[in-house]
Scaffold this motif. Structure first.
Motif, PDB file in Angstrom:
ATOM      1  N   ALA A   1     -16.435  46.593  10.465  1.00 49.82           N
ATOM      2  CA  ALA A   1     -17.063  47.233   9.306  1.00 49.82           C
ATOM      3  C   ALA A   1     -18.450  46.657   9.060  1.00 49.82           C
ATOM      4  O   ALA A   1     -19.402  47.386   8.755  1.00 49.82           O
ATOM      5  CB  ALA A   1     -16.185  47.046   8.070  1.00 49.82           C
ATOM      6  N   ALA A   2     -18.575  45.335   9.188  1.00 44.10           N
ATOM      7  CA  ALA A   2     -19.876  44.688   8.988  1.00 44.10           C
ATOM      8  C   ALA A   2     -20.876  45.162  10.035  1.00 44.10           C
ATOM      9  O   ALA A   2     -22.045  45.419   9.728  1.00 44.10           O
ATOM     10  CB  ALA A   2     -19.715  43.173   9.034  1.00 44.10           C
TER      11      ALA A   2
ATOM     12  N   LEU B   1     -21.966  48.669   9.118  1.00 50.07           N
ATOM     13  CA  LEU B   1     -22.914  48.649   7.999  1.00 50.07           C
ATOM     14  C   LEU B   1     -24.294  48.199   8.455  1.00 50.07           C
ATOM     15  O   LEU B   1     -25.316  48.741   8.038  1.00 50.07           O
ATOM     16  CB  LEU B   1     -22.400  47.723   6.891  1.00 50.07           C
ATOM     17  N   ALA B   2     -24.325  47.202   9.318  1.00 45.75           N
ATOM     18  CA  ALA B   2     -25.600  46.714   9.837  1.00 45.75           C
ATOM     19  C   ALA B   2     -26.307  47.796  10.649  1.00 45.75           C
ATOM     20  O   ALA B   2     -27.520  47.997  10.535  1.00 45.75           O
ATOM     21  CB  ALA B   2     -25.381  45.474  10.694  1.00 45.75           C
TER      22      ALA B   2
ATOM     23  N   CYS C   1     -25.905  51.039  10.290  1.00 45.06           N
ATOM     24  CA  CYS C   1     -26.366  52.057   9.337  1.00 45.06           C
ATOM     25  C   CYS C   1     -27.668  51.621   8.666  1.00 45.06           C
ATOM     26  O   CYS C   1     -28.586  52.422   8.472  1.00 45.06           O
ATOM     27  CB  CYS C   1     -25.293  52.326   8.289  1.00 45.06           C
ATOM     28  N   ALA C   2     -27.741  50.345   8.293  1.00 50.54           N
ATOM     29  CA  ALA C   2     -28.949  49.824   7.641  1.00 50.54           C
ATOM     30  C   ALA C   2     -30.144  49.920   8.577  1.00 50.54           C
ATOM     31  O   ALA C   2     -31.246  50.312   8.170  1.00 50.54           O
ATOM     32  CB  ALA C   2     -28.725  48.377   7.209  1.00 50.54           C
TER      33      ALA C   2
END
Length: 201
Positions: free
Chosen positions: A21-22, A25-26, A28-29
């Motif tokens: 998940a991390a 998210l990274a 996506c950022a």
């Protein structure tokens, strides 16, 4: 499999999901930042292109001019006035006006020299039919205004232009816009105006 191994495997699975998940998210950022950068670059290029096109239009109606400076003025039919310069020499004015055509509003850019004569006419926007709009932009029609001053008429009198065949309303609208620009410049003599720093526009 022993109970201890099962418990250890159970503890590892949530950790793996958190790491995944991390990482997502990274990613996506990074994508969001990349898209924002691309959009900013495109926006800068579009603005630069629009500014270049605007300067080309200004120079088209005021040949020889290199820099332009906005004028504060008082005239109800003009939208914008710019003083046009070649180096330190003022050549005249570029005036943006709105007039009413057959299909709706038309925006014109008109060059007027210091003698009060037309140096160029450019149709910025219009809502005419494609055929009428194309004909109105033709040099055969617009060049008729060059060198004219005072009140210009359509197809009558000495200070007249010939209307576009089948487009009298459009022809009159352009003529009205040119007359408004001429009147706006003439109004500077009586109503006053303020020329900003050369080349600020």
């Amino acid at each position: 499999m022993s109970g201890e191994n099962i418990r250890a495997e159970t503890r590892q699975k949530p950790d793996s999901r958190l790491r995944a998940a991390a990482a997502l998210l990274a990613l996506c950022a990074v994508l969001v930042l990349f898209l924002a950068l691309v959009q900013a670059l495109i926006g800068d290029r579009v603005r630069a292109g629009e500014e270049e096109r605007w300067n080309e239009q200004l120079r088209a109606v005021m040949p020889g001019a290199e820099t332009f400076s906005e004028i504060w003025f008082d005239h109800e039919r003009a939208d914008l006035m710019l003083a046009a310069f070649d180096g330190g020499e003022m050549l005249g004015y570029c005036v943006q006006v709105t007039t009413r055509g057959f299909g709706g509003d038309m925006e014109l850019l008109v060059g007027v020299n210091l003698d009060g004569s037309v140096t160029g006419v450019w149709i910025l926007t219009d809502q005419e039919t494609p055929e009428m709009g194309a004909q109105a932009r033709e040099p055969a029609f617009l060049d008729q205004f060059l060198g004219k001053s005072g009140t210009i008429r359509v197809e009558r009198g000495d200070n007249a232009v010939e209307a576009i065949s089948g487009a009298t309303v459009t022809s009159q609208a352009v003529t009205d816009g040119v007359n408004a620009a001429l009147a706006a410049v003439a109004n500077l003599e009586t109503g006053g105006g303020y020329i900003g720093e050369e080349g600020t526009v």
